[in-house]
Motif scaffolding. Structure first.
Motif, PDB file in Angstrom:
ATOM      1  N   MET A   1      31.771  -5.416  38.208  1.00  0.00           N
ATOM      2  CA  MET A   1      31.921  -6.234  37.009  1.00  0.00           C
ATOM      3  C   MET A   1      33.139  -5.760  36.215  1.00  0.00           C
ATOM      4  SD  MET A   1      29.238  -6.800  33.830  1.00  0.00           S
ATOM      5  CE  MET A   1      27.941  -7.354  34.928  1.00  0.00           C
ATOM      6  N   GLN A   2      33.952  -6.707  35.759  1.00  0.00           N
ATOM      7  CA  GLN A   2      35.145  -6.348  34.995  1.00  0.00           C
ATOM      8  C   GLN A   2      34.753  -5.757  33.647  1.00  0.00           C
ATOM      9  OE1 GLN A   2      37.931  -9.522  34.594  1.00  0.00           O
ATOM     10  NE2 GLN A   2      39.454  -8.301  33.504  1.00  0.00           N
ATOM     11  N   LYS A   3      35.386  -4.655  33.281  1.00  0.00           N
ATOM     12  CA  LYS A   3      35.074  -3.994  32.010  1.00  0.00           C
ATOM     13  C   LYS A   3      35.535  -4.873  30.850  1.00  0.00           C
ATOM     14  CE  LYS A   3      33.799  -0.589  34.591  1.00  0.00           C
ATOM     15  NZ  LYS A   3      32.378  -0.488  34.950  1.00  0.00           N
ATOM     16  N   ASN A   4      34.833  -4.775  29.711  1.00  0.00           N
ATOM     17  CA  ASN A   4      35.232  -5.594  28.569  1.00  0.00           C
ATOM     18  C   ASN A   4      35.432  -4.803  27.284  1.00  0.00           C
ATOM     19  OD1 ASN A   4      32.618  -5.051  27.810  1.00  0.00           O
ATOM     20  ND2 ASN A   4      31.957  -7.190  27.752  1.00  0.00           N
ATOM     21  N   ILE A   5      35.429  -3.469  27.392  1.00  0.00           N
ATOM     22  CA  ILE A   5      35.788  -2.634  26.249  1.00  0.00           C
ATOM     23  C   ILE A   5      36.384  -1.333  26.774  1.00  0.00           C
ATOM     24  CG2 ILE A   5      33.412  -1.752  26.076  1.00  0.00           C
ATOM     25  CD1 ILE A   5      33.907  -1.402  23.055  1.00  0.00           C
ATOM     26  N   SER A   6      37.454  -0.891  26.130  1.00  0.00           N
ATOM     27  CA  SER A   6      38.099   0.377  26.467  1.00  0.00           C
ATOM     28  C   SER A   6      37.818   1.377  25.348  1.00  0.00           C
ATOM     29  CB  SER A   6      39.610   0.204  26.611  1.00  0.00           C
ATOM     30  OG  SER A   6      39.929  -0.756  27.589  1.00  0.00           O
ATOM     31  N   VAL A   7      37.422   2.587  25.729  1.00  0.00           N
ATOM     32  CA  VAL A   7      37.164   3.646  24.754  1.00  0.00           C
ATOM     33  C   VAL A   7      38.293   4.663  24.858  1.00  0.00           C
ATOM     34  CG1 VAL A   7      35.558   5.417  23.987  1.00  0.00           C
ATOM     35  CG2 VAL A   7      34.687   3.306  25.013  1.00  0.00           C
ATOM     36  N   ILE A   8      39.116   4.759  23.814  1.00  0.00           N
ATOM     37  CA  ILE A   8      40.202   5.739  23.788  1.00  0.00           C
ATOM     38  C   ILE A   8      39.693   7.013  23.113  1.00  0.00           C
ATOM     39  CG2 ILE A   8      42.485   6.307  22.879  1.00  0.00           C
ATOM     40  CD1 ILE A   8      43.269   3.412  23.085  1.00  0.00           C
ATOM     41  N   ILE A   9      39.814   8.124  23.828  1.00  0.00           N
ATOM     42  CA  ILE A   9      39.397   9.431  23.309  1.00  0.00           C
ATOM     43  C   ILE A   9      40.633  10.325  23.216  1.00  0.00           C
ATOM     44  CG2 ILE A   9      37.993  11.484  23.731  1.00  0.00           C
ATOM     45  CD1 ILE A   9      36.331   9.015  23.136  1.00  0.00           C
ATOM     46  N   SER A  10      40.967  10.763  22.008  1.00  0.00           N
ATOM     47  CA  SER A  10      42.133  11.638  21.838  1.00  0.00           C
ATOM     48  C   SER A  10      41.715  13.093  22.022  1.00  0.00           C
ATOM     49  CB  SER A  10      42.738  11.445  20.448  1.00  0.00           C
ATOM     50  OG  SER A  10      41.790  11.747  19.448  1.00  0.00           O
ATOM     51  N   TYR A  30      25.124   0.806  26.841  1.00  0.00           N
ATOM     52  CA  TYR A  30      26.065  -0.241  27.264  1.00  0.00           C
ATOM     53  C   TYR A  30      27.042   0.406  28.230  1.00  0.00           C
ATOM     54  CZ  TYR A  30      29.104  -4.287  27.124  1.00  0.00           C
ATOM     55  OH  TYR A  30      29.829  -5.399  27.482  1.00  0.00           O
ATOM     56  N   ARG A  31      27.107  -0.089  29.455  1.00  0.00           N
ATOM     57  CA  ARG A  31      27.817   0.616  30.515  1.00  0.00           C
ATOM     58  C   ARG A  31      29.092  -0.064  30.998  1.00  0.00           C
ATOM     59  NH1 ARG A  31      24.154   4.323  33.088  1.00  0.00           N
ATOM     60  NH2 ARG A  31      25.169   4.044  35.114  1.00  0.00           N
ATOM     61  N   ASN A  32      29.398  -1.231  30.447  1.00  0.00           N
ATOM     62  CA  ASN A  32      30.533  -2.000  30.965  1.00  0.00           C
ATOM     63  C   ASN A  32      31.833  -1.618  30.244  1.00  0.00           C
ATOM     64  OD1 ASN A  32      31.814  -3.890  32.578  1.00  0.00           O
ATOM     65  ND2 ASN A  32      31.354  -5.600  31.220  1.00  0.00           N
ATOM     66  N   PHE A  33      32.210  -0.340  30.342  1.00  0.00           N
ATOM     67  CA  PHE A  33      33.400   0.137  29.631  1.00  0.00           C
ATOM     68  C   PHE A  33      34.224   1.065  30.519  1.00  0.00           C
ATOM     69  CE2 PHE A  33      30.226   3.426  28.872  1.00  0.00           C
ATOM     70  CZ  PHE A  33      30.947   4.609  28.931  1.00  0.00           C
ATOM     71  N   PRO A  87      40.225  -6.463  26.537  1.00  0.00           N
ATOM     72  CA  PRO A  87      40.697  -7.081  25.295  1.00  0.00           C
ATOM     73  C   PRO A  87      40.220  -6.390  24.032  1.00  0.00           C
ATOM     74  CG  PRO A  87      38.881  -8.363  26.181  1.00  0.00           C
ATOM     75  CD  PRO A  87      39.181  -7.289  27.184  1.00  0.00           C
ATOM     76  N   TYR A  88      39.315  -5.413  24.155  1.00  0.00           N
ATOM     77  CA  TYR A  88      38.744  -4.792  22.959  1.00  0.00           C
ATOM     78  C   TYR A  88      38.810  -3.281  23.098  1.00  0.00           C
ATOM     79  CZ  TYR A  88      35.863  -4.510  18.776  1.00  0.00           C
ATOM     80  OH  TYR A  88      35.418  -4.274  17.486  1.00  0.00           O
ATOM     81  N   ILE A  89      39.186  -2.589  21.996  1.00  0.00           N
ATOM     82  CA  ILE A  89      39.426  -1.146  22.036  1.00  0.00           C
ATOM     83  C   ILE A  89      38.589  -0.437  20.976  1.00  0.00           C
ATOM     84  CG2 ILE A  89      41.138   0.676  21.685  1.00  0.00           C
ATOM     85  CD1 ILE A  89      43.260  -1.239  22.768  1.00  0.00           C
ATOM     86  N   LEU A  90      37.872   0.594  21.406  1.00  0.00           N
ATOM     87  CA  LEU A  90      37.142   1.499  20.522  1.00  0.00           C
ATOM     88  C   LEU A  90      37.875   2.832  20.555  1.00  0.00           C
ATOM     89  CD1 LEU A  90      33.261   2.117  20.777  1.00  0.00           C
ATOM     90  CD2 LEU A  90      34.865   3.811  19.940  1.00  0.00           C
ATOM     91  N   MET A  91      38.157   3.394  19.387  1.00  0.00           N
ATOM     92  CA  MET A  91      38.842   4.691  19.339  1.00  0.00           C
ATOM     93  C   MET A  91      37.936   5.750  18.732  1.00  0.00           C
ATOM     94  SD  MET A  91      42.762   3.844  18.249  1.00  0.00           S
ATOM     95  CE  MET A  91      43.659   2.499  19.034  1.00  0.00           C
ATOM     96  N   SER A  92      37.915   6.911  19.381  1.00  0.00           N
ATOM     97  CA  SER A  92      37.201   8.066  18.855  1.00  0.00           C
ATOM     98  C   SER A  92      37.955   9.317  19.296  1.00  0.00           C
ATOM     99  CB  SER A  92      35.744   8.068  19.339  1.00  0.00           C
ATOM    100  OG  SER A  92      35.007   9.055  18.664  1.00  0.00           O
ATOM    101  N   ASP A  93      37.396  10.470  18.961  1.00  0.00           N
ATOM    102  CA  ASP A  93      38.090  11.730  19.233  1.00  0.00           C
ATOM    103  C   ASP A  93      37.331  12.588  20.227  1.00  0.00           C
ATOM    104  OD1 ASP A  93      40.292  11.315  17.553  1.00  0.00           O
ATOM    105  OD2 ASP A  93      39.173  11.984  15.785  1.00  0.00           O
ATOM    106  N   GLY A  94      38.053  13.530  20.810  1.00  0.00           N
ATOM    107  CA  GLY A  94      37.476  14.432  21.799  1.00  0.00           C
ATOM    108  C   GLY A  94      36.613  15.512  21.202  1.00  0.00           C
TER     109      GLY A  94
END
Length: 273
Positions: A1-10, A30-33, A87-94
């Motif tokens: 399944m194509q992912k629909n959210i990207s989680v950026i971890i700095s 939610y596992r589609n990331f 198309p959608y981005i979640l940002m958090s930290d390491g």
């Protein structure tokens, strides 16, 4: 399944914290990331950790790295935004362990024309060091009684750890905190972030995430408060990169953004010729 959210971890040279954070994402409901690690010049140890932990987790990890040139989080975040395949981005930290419903809540509340503003719950250093893989996988680290037994002080802020449903909805409504783009917990549409040219790369430590959110607001994107709906535990650590010079420079850039209602930065993903 194509992912629909990207989680950026700095991250930057903090493998013990990063390992705990990645374990936290391995518990997500939610596992589609996909995960994109924005690595601001770490040594080989971080690459080795990512290579090893890829075998353990269910989600793909994209490692974006550049040479160490001091605190250049804005630069590596811009490179990571371009590496996102959704198309959608979640940002958090390491240094932020997500509760198992962390991504689920961002998906639930996302909406065209808005970005989401979440918060965090900060742990004391000793407790941060002592959280293990078992306590993350068993969700014990989100049990308020367990946290108190390990040294966390009693505070109203502890409500962030366990708030769900109607309680979190009401707390989001009454909190006096203004919703903003927070580097530890915020999400938005990739197209909106690209439309304002991403992060201002002149900015080092001190409010560069807030400035991005202020340009999004100037662009017409509204902030939505989900402070009590999306929970992450912030692991404590020293911040040797926080200098008065960088904080003052960033304050002046933010002042200009607010006064001139700037939507675009000439110092972002697309560079001024």
């Amino acid at each position: 399944m194509q992912k629909n959210i990207s989680v950026i971890i700095s991250t930057y040279n903090a493998t013990e914290w990063l390992k705990k954070v990645i374990w936290g994402y391995n518990t997500q409901t939610y596992r589609n990331f996909e995960m994109v690690i924005a690595d601001d010049g770490s040594t080989q140890a971080t690459s080795d950790l990512i290579e090893e932990i890829r075998k353990e987790v269910f989600f793909p990890i994209i490692h974006v790295w550049h040479e160490d040139n001091g605190f250049q989080k804005s630069q590596i975040l811009n490179k990571s935004i371009l590496s996102c395949n959704t198309p959608y981005i979640l940002m958090s930290d390491g240094d932020c362990i997500p509760r198992p419903d962390f991504i689920e809540q961002h998906i639930k509340f996302r909406e065209e024309g808005f970005f989401l503003s979440g918060g965090y719950h900060k742990l004391p250093l000793m407790l941060s060091q002592n959280i293990t893989q078992d306590e993350i996988y068993s969700e014990k680290c989100f049990d308020l009684n367990w946290l108190k037994s390990k040294g966390m002080n009693t505070s109203f802020k502890n409500s962030k750890v366990y708030s769900k449903g109607l309680i979190s909805f009401l707390l989001n409504l009454v909190t006096p905190t203004t919703p903003s783009w927070n580097g530890h917990n915020a999400s938005g549409w990739k197209k909106d972030i690209l439309d304002i040219n991403g992060f201002d790369e002149r900015m080092q430590y001190g409010g560069q995430d807030r400035e991005l959110g202020e340009r999004l607001v100037n662009f017409g994107i509204k902030p939505k408060q989900i402070r009590y709906s999306t929970v992450c535990l912030h692991l404590d650590h020293p911040r040797g990169y926080a200098t008065p010079e960088s904080i003052n420079k960033n304050r002046n850039i933010r002042k200009e953004t607010k006064e001139q209602l700037k939507k675009w930065t000439d110092f972002g993903i697309i560079k001024k010729q």
